[in-house]
Design a protein around this motif. Structure first.
Motif, PDB file in Angstrom:
ATOM      1  N   LEU A   1     -24.329 -17.473 -42.425  1.00 31.31           N
ATOM      2  CA  LEU A   1     -23.500 -17.716 -41.248  1.00 31.31           C
ATOM      3  C   LEU A   1     -22.032 -17.882 -41.628  1.00 31.31           C
ATOM      4  CD1 LEU A   1     -25.823 -20.158 -39.270  1.00 31.31           C
ATOM      5  CD2 LEU A   1     -25.303 -17.779 -38.705  1.00 31.31           C
ATOM      6  N   GLY A   2     -21.760 -18.529 -42.763  1.00 31.94           N
ATOM      7  CA  GLY A   2     -20.379 -18.694 -43.210  1.00 31.94           C
ATOM      8  C   GLY A   2     -19.753 -17.370 -43.588  1.00 31.94           C
TER       9      GLY A   2
ATOM     10  N   GLY B   1     -22.253 -15.272 -34.362  1.00 37.17           N
ATOM     11  CA  GLY B   1     -22.907 -16.506 -34.762  1.00 37.17           C
ATOM     12  C   GLY B   1     -23.972 -16.964 -33.782  1.00 37.17           C
ATOM     13  N   VAL B   2     -23.860 -16.540 -32.528  1.00 38.05           N
ATOM     14  CA  VAL B   2     -24.869 -16.869 -31.520  1.00 38.05           C
ATOM     15  C   VAL B   2     -26.019 -15.861 -31.558  1.00 38.05           C
ATOM     16  CG1 VAL B   2     -25.301 -16.993 -29.030  1.00 38.05           C
ATOM     17  CG2 VAL B   2     -23.246 -18.036 -29.997  1.00 38.05           C
ATOM     18  N   ILE B   3     -25.693 -14.582 -31.738  1.00 37.29           N
ATOM     19  CA  ILE B   3     -26.705 -13.524 -31.653  1.00 37.29           C
ATOM     20  C   ILE B   3     -27.579 -13.472 -32.902  1.00 37.29           C
ATOM     21  CG2 ILE B   3     -27.043 -11.027 -31.530  1.00 37.29           C
ATOM     22  CD1 ILE B   3     -24.420 -10.917 -29.882  1.00 37.29           C
ATOM     23  N   LEU B   4     -26.962 -13.539 -34.091  1.00 38.53           N
ATOM     24  CA  LEU B   4     -27.714 -13.327 -35.328  1.00 38.53           C
ATOM     25  C   LEU B   4     -28.874 -14.312 -35.512  1.00 38.53           C
ATOM     26  CD1 LEU B   4     -27.971 -11.650 -37.923  1.00 38.53           C
ATOM     27  CD2 LEU B   4     -26.486 -13.342 -39.036  1.00 38.53           C
ATOM     28  N   PRO B   5     -28.668 -15.627 -35.322  1.00 38.80           N
ATOM     29  CA  PRO B   5     -29.811 -16.538 -35.501  1.00 38.80           C
ATOM     30  C   PRO B   5     -30.995 -16.198 -34.603  1.00 38.80           C
ATOM     31  CG  PRO B   5     -27.764 -17.782 -35.448  1.00 38.80           C
ATOM     32  CD  PRO B   5     -27.424 -16.375 -35.052  1.00 38.80           C
ATOM     33  N   SER B   6     -30.727 -15.759 -33.376  1.00 38.18           N
ATOM     34  CA  SER B   6     -31.819 -15.395 -32.473  1.00 38.18           C
ATOM     35  C   SER B   6     -32.539 -14.147 -32.954  1.00 38.18           C
ATOM     36  CB  SER B   6     -31.289 -15.175 -31.050  1.00 38.18           C
ATOM     37  OG  SER B   6     -30.836 -16.384 -30.494  1.00 38.18           O
ATOM     38  N   LEU B   7     -31.781 -13.155 -33.423  1.00 39.29           N
ATOM     39  CA  LEU B   7     -32.409 -11.932 -33.916  1.00 39.29           C
ATOM     40  C   LEU B   7     -33.249 -12.203 -35.159  1.00 39.29           C
ATOM     41  CD1 LEU B   7     -29.530  -9.297 -33.513  1.00 39.29           C
ATOM     42  CD2 LEU B   7     -31.526  -9.640 -32.044  1.00 39.29           C
ATOM     43  N   LEU B   8     -32.825 -13.174 -35.979  1.00 39.11           N
ATOM     44  CA  LEU B   8     -33.563 -13.499 -37.201  1.00 39.11           C
ATOM     45  C   LEU B   8     -34.657 -14.540 -36.975  1.00 39.11           C
ATOM     46  CD1 LEU B   8     -30.627 -13.639 -39.786  1.00 39.11           C
ATOM     47  CD2 LEU B   8     -32.227 -11.759 -39.374  1.00 39.11           C
TER      48      LEU B   8
END
Length: 292
Positions: free
Chosen positions: A13-14, A31-38
């Motif tokens: 994320l950093g 930063g909002v989209i990537l955690p959900s996709l992963l």
């Protein structure tokens, strides 16, 4: 009990923040989209995630400040001269640029304090961020379509010349307008650097000067916002994420430096178009994947 953000997640994320903040592609949106996709259980309104973002944003702001340190020294001296003389000398481009940055920073800061929580709550979902990322791409293409001048070989000059061109090209109204447009970056998916670079192009700046002005304008906003919320990182909201925040901040510092160097060279002859296409493609694809 495991930490809410692992060291590996913090580094990813950093690093993403460090690249996406200077690039006109929305660091908050990614930063909002990537955690959900992963499949990570991390949400943008979680207190610990906001505390984590403080560290990565502060790292990015420090890199921006140090990268343009010579510019900031000249600007600070110019502001000092204008305060001493109680006027802005028409020939003092450093002073004029300094006050243009002040004029652009104040509205963005005021709107940020007034609207940040409301906008975060209203557009908190990854799907919303993906849709706004698509809109961000459309805006980047629109900026290129309506820019006042095309890139030219003679645009590449020393930094001091660039600062002088920026100071002479921008009006006070344009500076305030570009600064106000930064507030749109409070919506995940809309890029702060994209709005400032695009505003610079509409005002007649070259690619490189628009990028330089965008970086200078972003530095106090990002830095002051991070410092304002820094106590949260050392309070209860930072429990369990300080290690990840440190790792993320270091990753953000490295990738920010690389991204800034790349962009200033890239914009010597290139346009915002590739980033616009990327945002549209990434936004639409993310929307579909999140729906599935």
């Amino acid at each position: 009990m495991s930490d809410p953000i692992s060291i590996v997640q913090g580094i990813v994320l950093g690093a993403l923040q460090g690249v996406a903040e200077p690039f006109p592609v929305s660091s908050l949106g990614h930063g909002v989209i990537l955690p959900s996709l992963l499949g990570w259980d991390i949400h943008q309104n979680d207190d610990y995630f906001l505390s984590f973002l403080v560290a990565t944003h502060l790292a990015t702001a420090i890199v921006l400040f140090l990268f343009f340190l010579k510019d900031w020294i000249r600007i600070a001296r110019g502001l000092g001269r204008s305060l001493r003389d109680r006027r802005i000398d028409p020939q003092d481009t450093d002073a004029r640029l300094g006050w243009l940055l002040v004029a652009g920073t104040l509205p963005a800061g005021i709107l940020g304090l007034a609207l940040e929580h409301e906008l975060r709550d209203l557009f908190a979902s990854p799907t919303s961020a993906a849709l706004f990322l698509t809109l961000n791409g459309v805006l980047l293409l629109a900026f290129e379509r309506w820019r006042r001048r095309a890139p030219a070989p003679g645009d590449v000059r020393p930094a001091a010349d660039g600062d002088a061109r920026i100071a002479s090209a921008l009006t006070w109204r344009q500076a305030i307008g570009i600064g106000t447009a930064q507030a749109a970056a409070l919506i995940p998916g809309i890029s702060r650097s994209g709005m400032t670079m695009g505003g610079g192009l509409l005002a007649g700046l070259s690619n490189e000067d628009a990028a330089r002005y965008g970086f200078l304008l972003a530095t106090p906003i990002i830095g002051l916002a991070a410092l304002y919320k820094l106590p949260d990182l050392f309070g209860g909201a930072g429990d369990g994420v300080r290690g990840a925040a440190l790792a993320g901040a270091l990753a953000a510092a490295v990738t920010s430096l690389l991204a800034i160097k790349f962009l200033l060279r890239f914009f010597e002859t290139n346009r915002l178009t590739p980033f616009g296409i990327y945002c549209i493609a990434a936004g639409l694809l993310s929307t579909v994947l999140l729906a599935i």
